[in-house]
Design a protein around this motif. Structure first.
Motif: not given
Length: 206
Positions: A154, A158, A194
């Motif tokens: 993750m 990001k 996501k």
């Protein structure tokens, strides 16, 4: 006026390296000045004749005397390739085999560097193919859009999203409409990746 004597060797002049002896033809007392090979098997072993007799000898000379038609054909084929081995076009075991740069003399290492670069490219290609095979089908296009491999965390998603959003934001591109559309595609891809990571419990702390 004195004329200069022409020193150029003429076609029928005796060989300067001829031995000091008479013609090898029995009974001929003329000086020997012209050489002729003794046989097909001894081309560097010579008779020495006078001009008339070397002409007669050459007129009767038959290099292929005593050879069968098959032997003559084989000899002619060998002459075409300078007595070196040859292979049929496309035969992988011979001249058409893949170029092996390791066998080339390469003192500056130019070919070696190119070979190493190709090897690294092949490794990257294999790794990329392996990663592509492991990606969930639903994420293949989103990951391509974001320029990410698999597996991915993750935090990596990001970080990549922030970089792309900053680069393609319309405000950073003078309000360009294409940048706006590109940013929409990036947003959709980011949301899909996501949600997949969160739903699968694969999100990592980043």
């Amino acid at each position: 006026m004195m004329m200069r004597k022409n020193q150029r060797h003429r076609a029928f002049d005796p060989d300067p390296a001829a031995p000091d002896r008479s013609c090898d033809l029995p009974g001929c007392g003329e000086r020997a000045g012209y050489k002729a090979p003794r046989s097909r098997q001894a081309l560097n072993d010579y008779f020495w004749f006078c001009l008339d007799h070397v002409r007669e000898y050459n007129a009767r000379w038959d290099y292929y005397k005593g050879m069968t038609p098959g032997q003559i054909e084989a000899h002619l084929r060998a002459d075409v390739s300078w007595d070196r081995p040859s292979w049929r076009l496309g035969h992988l075991g011979g001249a058409a085999a893949a170029f092996d740069e390791e066998k080339m003399l390469d003192p500056l290492g130019l070919l070696r560097g190119a070979g190493e670069a190709r090897a690294r490219a092949r490794q990257r290609g294999h790794a990329s193919a392996a990663n592509t095979d492991q990606r969930p089908e639903a994420l293949r296009q989103p990951l391509e859009t974001l320029g990410l491999g698999w597996p991915v965390s993750m935090a990596e998603v990001k970080t990549r999203y922030k970089d792309l959003a900053r680069r393609h934001h319309p405000d950073a591109n003078g309000g360009d409409r294409a940048s706006e559309e590109r940013l929409k595609t990036i947003n959709v891809a980011y949301t899909a990746v996501k949600q997949h990571l969160a739903g699968a419990g694969l999100a990592r702390t980043g």
